[in-house]
Each structure stands twice: as C-alpha cells, then as structure tokens.
Design a protein around this motif. Structure first.
Motif, PDB file in Angstrom:
ATOM      1  N   ASP A 280       1.599 -27.255   2.286  1.00 37.36           N
ATOM      2  CA  ASP A 280       2.355 -26.116   2.314  1.00 37.36           C
ATOM      3  C   ASP A 280       1.659 -25.001   2.531  1.00 37.36           C
ATOM      4  O   ASP A 280       0.356 -24.967   2.051  1.00 37.36           O
ATOM      5  N   VAL A 281       2.117 -23.905   3.196  1.00 37.58           N
ATOM      6  CA  VAL A 281       1.430 -22.699   3.275  1.00 37.58           C
ATOM      7  C   VAL A 281       1.974 -21.736   2.506  1.00 37.58           C
ATOM      8  O   VAL A 281       3.135 -21.487   2.306  1.00 37.58           O
ATOM      9  N   TRP A 282       0.849 -21.189   1.699  1.00 42.56           N
ATOM     10  CA  TRP A 282       1.200 -20.121   0.800  1.00 42.56           C
ATOM     11  C   TRP A 282       0.860 -18.652   1.144  1.00 42.56           C
ATOM     12  O   TRP A 282      -0.355 -18.371   1.552  1.00 42.56           O
ATOM     13  N   LEU A 283       1.734 -17.562   0.765  1.00 45.83           N
ATOM     14  CA  LEU A 283       1.083 -16.244   1.442  1.00 45.83           C
ATOM     15  C   LEU A 283       1.521 -15.198   0.329  1.00 45.83           C
ATOM     16  O   LEU A 283       2.492 -15.363  -0.248  1.00 45.83           O
ATOM     17  N   GLY A 284       0.358 -14.208   0.118  1.00 47.31           N
ATOM     18  CA  GLY A 284       0.417 -13.082  -0.687  1.00 47.31           C
ATOM     19  C   GLY A 284       1.142 -12.023   0.413  1.00 47.31           C
ATOM     20  O   GLY A 284       0.363 -11.559   1.402  1.00 47.31           O
ATOM     21  N   CYS A 285       2.149 -11.286  -0.127  1.00 47.69           N
ATOM     22  CA  CYS A 285       2.882 -10.362   0.869  1.00 47.69           C
ATOM     23  C   CYS A 285       3.145  -9.163   0.005  1.00 47.69           C
ATOM     24  O   CYS A 285       3.413  -8.923  -0.984  1.00 47.69           O
ATOM     25  N   HIS A 286       3.290  -8.070   0.880  1.00 50.51           N
ATOM     26  CA  HIS A 286       3.725  -6.838   0.401  1.00 50.51           C
ATOM     27  C   HIS A 286       5.147  -6.747   0.960  1.00 50.51           C
ATOM     28  O   HIS A 286       5.718  -6.370   1.941  1.00 50.51           O
ATOM     29  N   PRO A 287       6.335  -6.513   0.000  1.00 52.00           N
ATOM     30  CA  PRO A 287       7.757  -6.401   0.381  1.00 52.00           C
ATOM     31  C   PRO A 287       7.964  -4.832   0.871  1.00 52.00           C
ATOM     32  O   PRO A 287       8.862  -5.019   1.700  1.00 52.00           O
ATOM     33  N   ASP A 288       7.283  -4.002   0.829  1.00 52.70           N
ATOM     34  CA  ASP A 288       7.572  -2.436   1.285  1.00 52.70           C
ATOM     35  C   ASP A 288       5.854  -1.721   1.289  1.00 52.70           C
ATOM     36  O   ASP A 288       5.333  -1.497   0.343  1.00 52.70           O
ATOM     37  N   ALA A 289       5.628  -1.660   2.585  1.00 48.20           N
ATOM     38  CA  ALA A 289       4.123  -1.221   2.895  1.00 48.20           C
ATOM     39  C   ALA A 289       4.054   0.249   2.560  1.00 48.20           C
ATOM     40  O   ALA A 289       2.965   0.694   2.283  1.00 48.20           O
ATOM     41  N   THR A 290       5.137   0.854   2.669  1.00 46.54           N
ATOM     42  CA  THR A 290       5.178   2.408   2.443  1.00 46.54           C
ATOM     43  C   THR A 290       4.629   2.736   0.941  1.00 46.54           C
ATOM     44  O   THR A 290       3.929   3.787   0.587  1.00 46.54           O
ATOM     45  N   LYS A 294       1.482   5.314  -0.037  1.00 45.93           N
ATOM     46  CA  LYS A 294       1.957   6.505  -0.861  1.00 45.93           C
ATOM     47  C   LYS A 294       1.861   6.014  -2.299  1.00 45.93           C
ATOM     48  O   LYS A 294       3.173   6.059  -2.798  1.00 45.93           O
ATOM     49  N   PHE A 295       0.893   5.692  -2.831  1.00 47.68           N
ATOM     50  CA  PHE A 295       0.881   5.188  -4.076  1.00 47.68           C
ATOM     51  C   PHE A 295       1.530   6.041  -5.132  1.00 47.68           C
ATOM     52  O   PHE A 295       1.193   7.142  -5.129  1.00 47.68           O
ATOM     53  N   ASP A 296       2.308   5.598  -6.091  1.00 42.19           N
ATOM     54  CA  ASP A 296       3.215   6.393  -7.017  1.00 42.19           C
ATOM     55  C   ASP A 296       3.098   5.316  -8.336  1.00 42.19           C
ATOM     56  O   ASP A 296       3.924   4.397  -8.030  1.00 42.19           O
ATOM     57  N   PRO A 297       2.280   5.601  -9.144  1.00 43.82           N
ATOM     58  CA  PRO A 297       2.437   4.611 -10.244  1.00 43.82           C
ATOM     59  C   PRO A 297       4.047   4.538 -11.021  1.00 43.82           C
ATOM     60  O   PRO A 297       4.304   3.616 -11.641  1.00 43.82           O
ATOM     61  N   LYS A 298       4.822   5.351 -10.857  1.00 45.52           N
ATOM     62  CA  LYS A 298       5.986   5.577 -11.332  1.00 45.52           C
ATOM     63  C   LYS A 298       6.700   4.500 -10.366  1.00 45.52           C
ATOM     64  O   LYS A 298       8.130   4.168 -11.030  1.00 45.52           O
ATOM     65  N   ASP A 299       6.946   4.734  -9.375  1.00 41.21           N
ATOM     66  CA  ASP A 299       7.282   3.580  -8.206  1.00 41.21           C
ATOM     67  C   ASP A 299       6.341   2.644  -7.463  1.00 41.21           C
ATOM     68  O   ASP A 299       6.224   2.953  -6.316  1.00 41.21           O
ATOM     69  N   PRO A 300       5.649   1.545  -8.201  1.00 41.32           N
ATOM     70  CA  PRO A 300       4.444   1.025  -7.708  1.00 41.32           C
ATOM     71  C   PRO A 300       4.842   0.072  -6.528  1.00 41.32           C
ATOM     72  O   PRO A 300       6.105  -0.502  -6.424  1.00 41.32           O
ATOM     73  N   GLY A 326       6.436  -4.549  -8.886  1.00 42.82           N
ATOM     74  CA  GLY A 326       5.134  -3.967  -9.271  1.00 42.82           C
ATOM     75  C   GLY A 326       4.929  -3.572 -10.716  1.00 42.82           C
ATOM     76  O   GLY A 326       3.780  -2.896 -10.988  1.00 42.82           O
ATOM     77  N   HIS A 327       5.883  -3.682 -11.614  1.00 39.81           N
ATOM     78  CA  HIS A 327       5.562  -3.593 -13.259  1.00 39.81           C
ATOM     79  C   HIS A 327       4.646  -4.510 -13.625  1.00 39.81           C
ATOM     80  O   HIS A 327       3.994  -4.486 -14.648  1.00 39.81           O
ATOM     81  N   GLU A 328       4.597  -5.767 -13.286  1.00 40.38           N
ATOM     82  CA  GLU A 328       3.790  -6.920 -13.683  1.00 40.38           C
ATOM     83  C   GLU A 328       2.472  -6.911 -12.647  1.00 40.38           C
ATOM     84  O   GLU A 328       1.647  -7.121 -13.226  1.00 40.38           O
ATOM     85  N   LEU A 329       2.869  -6.932 -11.321  1.00 35.61           N
ATOM     86  CA  LEU A 329       1.672  -7.209 -10.524  1.00 35.61           C
ATOM     87  C   LEU A 329       1.851  -6.285  -9.244  1.00 35.61           C
ATOM     88  O   LEU A 329       2.994  -6.244  -8.609  1.00 35.61           O
ATOM     89  N   MET A 330       0.982  -5.440  -8.783  1.00 35.91           N
ATOM     90  CA  MET A 330       1.064  -4.542  -7.542  1.00 35.91           C
ATOM     91  C   MET A 330       0.246  -5.073  -6.532  1.00 35.91           C
ATOM     92  O   MET A 330      -0.822  -5.536  -6.726  1.00 35.91           O
ATOM     93  N   GLY A 331       0.868  -5.298  -5.343  1.00 28.07           N
ATOM     94  CA  GLY A 331       0.157  -5.258  -4.327  1.00 28.07           C
ATOM     95  C   GLY A 331      -0.382  -6.524  -3.985  1.00 28.07           C
ATOM     96  O   GLY A 331      -1.804  -6.713  -3.690  1.00 28.07           O
ATOM     97  N   SER A 332       0.146  -7.728  -4.287  1.00 26.88           N
ATOM     98  CA  SER A 332      -0.232  -9.161  -3.961  1.00 26.88           C
ATOM     99  C   SER A 332      -0.849  -9.149  -2.506  1.00 26.88           C
ATOM    100  O   SER A 332      -0.187  -8.928  -1.428  1.00 26.88           O
ATOM    101  N   THR A 346      -4.715  -9.317  -5.736  1.00 25.08           N
ATOM    102  CA  THR A 346      -4.183  -8.082  -5.138  1.00 25.08           C
ATOM    103  C   THR A 346      -5.263  -7.497  -4.681  1.00 25.08           C
ATOM    104  O   THR A 346      -6.328  -7.603  -4.753  1.00 25.08           O
ATOM    105  N   ILE A 347      -4.875  -6.304  -4.054  1.00 24.98           N
ATOM    106  CA  ILE A 347      -5.750  -5.137  -3.385  1.00 24.98           C
ATOM    107  C   ILE A 347      -6.558  -4.736  -4.364  1.00 24.98           C
ATOM    108  O   ILE A 347      -7.746  -4.772  -4.389  1.00 24.98           O
ATOM    109  N   PHE A 348      -5.920  -4.214  -5.423  1.00 25.36           N
ATOM    110  CA  PHE A 348      -6.507  -3.298  -6.200  1.00 25.36           C
ATOM    111  C   PHE A 348      -6.120  -3.231  -7.901  1.00 25.36           C
ATOM    112  O   PHE A 348      -6.703  -2.657  -8.728  1.00 25.36           O
ATOM    113  N   HIS A 349      -5.275  -4.379  -8.037  1.00 20.94           N
ATOM    114  CA  HIS A 349      -4.513  -4.444  -9.385  1.00 20.94           C
ATOM    115  C   HIS A 349      -5.425  -5.565 -10.162  1.00 20.94           C
ATOM    116  O   HIS A 349      -6.572  -5.994 -10.092  1.00 20.94           O
TER     117      HIS A 349
END
Length: 357
Positions: A280-290, A294-300, A326-332, A346-349
């Motif tokens: 099986d192929v497993w992928l870490g993905c970004h649901p919304d790259a914007t 435009k990193f905002d800790p209130k809307d991670p 993003g409240h448990e894990l940001m940027g998988s 993750t990238i930075f979390h």
C-alpha cells in the motif's frame, strides 16, 4: 490616431487584468484554497524531541525508522528554527519508541546541514545500511550519502551535486551510490516559475544518478515531490503535488522509467512511503496549500494522510486515513506505516506516533 491609441491601451490593460485574474484563480485551484478540511483522528501521541518538523521518515523492515528534521529556508515554506537540521533514529520494536539523535561523523559541514527527503538502501550482501539525504546548504541542492554504523552513528561517505539535480525534493535509493531524485521546480527565479505554474507547464522531472551516468529518467511532471519504490522493485511512484495525483512508472532494464498511469488523490501530496508487507502507498498531504504560504496560527494549515491500495491495478482504492484541521498537527508531509503503527511527520511542527489497530 489618438482614438486608436486609446483603444490599444484599453485593450492592453484589459488583457493584463484578465491574465492576472486567470492567474489568481489558477493558483487558487492549484493550492486547493478554501477546501473543506476532512477530519479523521487516530489514537496518537507526539514523538518526543521533535519540535521543528520531521519532513521525511522511512522505516526498515526490522522496524528501525529514520527521520530528517529541521528543514528551513526552503522555497516559501514556514520555518521556526534556523538551527542546523538533525537526523534521528527510532526503534519501533521498543516498548516506548523514542527518537535518538544520530551522531554524524566525517567531513560534512554540519553548521549548514538542512535535510529534506531521505531514503535507505540495504546491501543484501553484507547487510550494510546506506542513508541518502537531500541537503539544502545555503539554499543549494545536493545529496549526502551516509553509512549507518552502530546504533546511533552516521558516517558521511559522499556528497553528490550535479546540474541536473537542480531543485531536489526527494530520492529513492536503488544501490549504494545509485538513486532516483525528483526536481520540484524548473526555475529558480520567481517570475518564470510562476508562469510555468499558471500555464501548467509540466517541465519538472525525475533524474537517475549513478557514478557512471546522470540523466533524466522521466519528465512531464508539474512539480515532482515524493518518490518511492514498490516492494518488488518493479514500479516507481512519484507524487506530482500540483497535479493532485501520484504517477506510476515501470522500472525497466538499464534503469529506464516508463510512464504507466496517474492516480488522482484530490489533495496536495508530499512524500511517498510504501508498506513493505502489503505494498500500500501512504502519502502525507496538504489539504490547502494557501494556509502554508500564509501561515496564521489562528487558522493553521491542516494535515491529511492518504492511502492507496492496489495502485497498479485498474481499480486503485484511495482512502483518507487521518485528517486534522491543524490544531493537532500542522503541515503533514509523510506517513510511514509499520505493522499496525504509523509515523506522521511535518514540515515545521511536531511528529505523531499512531496506532492503526
């Protein structure tokens, strides 16, 4: 004459406005802007010692996991530490798996070490383990080859740099000094890079490297990101992150790659890992790259883990295995499975250790 000049100017202004409007909408579509975040949680805990991302993770058949951490100053991605990157090892067979920092010996400049994608090659003749690491010192791209010795030491063997390895994102090792690598962009300057994205020019590629030759192995990719290999070594999988799909190539004699198919995944997938037991192929993905740019800790930025079963078949099955806003894990960026367990980086979390059972 004056009227004609005014008409031409008005037409030019309208054309420029139309292009910028199209460009804005195209970037929004590529980034999946404002996409509704799917939520599905697992039983997980944070891995200790990982505070500034584990961009890539790979696991050996014996349960030994390697993690690259601390990627910073890469493209326009957020980073919260300018400290040199580190490599970690983690034993998944231990009752309480804990990442242990790997000591790096040899001539590598550790002050500028900036690790990205990684891959492991095991020499079956003597069970020696080689770790390949994409490195971005001073925003360059090169590949470091190490040998893993003892329980916590990497010995630096070689640095690989080549004009074709222009903007390396990830690699998959196929020999002690042999690998395939993805390039995630075709220009270093912002304007031509943005034009290629807006016009969907598939000018990125996969490069094959050996000490004897370096050449393009596959092209026609918008932005090559993760790459990995099937358990039988017959197929190569490449995540084309901006095309929202995974490309499948057959590996032929002479290390030639032949395009077979693409599997849509509906999200921006980063690194590729393969379950050594099921394929099986497993992928870490970004649901919304914007939300990354435009990193905002209130809307991670959220995290999304996708699994593809039977990827080479006529009917691959794509499923959501983990989703968070993003409240448990940001940027998988990566999901590495091992016999009922899952490591998510993750990238930075932070990084998660999850139970799939």
């Amino acid at each position: 004459m004056v009227a004609l000049k005014k008409t031409l100017i008005a037409a030019a202004v309208a054309a420029v406005a139309a292009f910028f409007g199209y460009a804005f909408l195209k970037i929004q579509r590529l980034s999946l802007a404002s996409r509704e975040m799917p939520v599905k949680h697992l039983k997980c805990r944070y891995l200790p010692n990982i505070e500034y991302g584990a961009e890539d993770i790979t696991i050996l058949k014996d349960g030994l996991a390697f993690l690259s951490t601390g990627l910073h100053d890469y493209l326009e991605l957020p980073s919260f530490s300018n400290e040199p990157g580190k490599m970690y090892v983690l034993d998944l067979l231990h009752p309480k798996p804990t990442p242990v920092e790997l000591q790096i010996k040899g001539g590598l400049d550790l002050s500028s070490f900036n690790p990205h994608g990684i891959s492991v090659y095991t020499n079956e003749a003597d069970d020696s383990i080689y770790l390949f690491v994409v490195n971005h010192p001073q925003q360059k791209s090169q590949v470091e080859i190490f040998r893993f010795v003892g329980e916590d030491t990497l010995v630096h063997l070689k640095t690989v740099a080549h004009p074709l390895l222009f903007s390396v994102n990830d690699i998959v090792a196929v020999g002690p000094e042999h690998f395939y690598a993805t390039n995630d962009r075709c220009f270093s300057y912002t304007l031509p890079l943005m034009i290629t994205l807006i016009l969907s020019m598939p000018w990125c590629n996969v490069v094959y490297y050996s000490p004897e030759e370096v050449r393009e192995a596959a092209g026609g990719i918008q932005s090559g990101n993760g790459i990995n290999i099937s358990p039988d070594k017959r197929y190569i999988y490449v995540s084309d992150i901006l095309d929202h799909e995974v490309d499948v190539f057959e590996r032929l004699d002479g290390e030639r790659l032949v395009y077979i198919k693409s599997v849509p995944v509906g999200t921006l997938c980063d690194n590729v890992e393969v379950d050594h037991m099921t394929g099986d192929v497993w992928l870490g993905c970004h649901p919304d790259a914007t939300k990354l740019s435009k990193f905002d800790p209130k809307d991670p930025p959220g995290s999304e883990i996708i699994k593809i079963k039977n990827i080479v078949s006529d009917q691959p099955v794509v499923t959501l295995e983990y989703g968070d806003d993003g409240h448990e894990l940001m940027g998988s960026t990566v999901a590495a499975p091992y016999e009922g367990k899952l490591l998510i980086g993750t990238i930075f979390h932070k990084a998660l250790y999850c139970d799939l059972k």
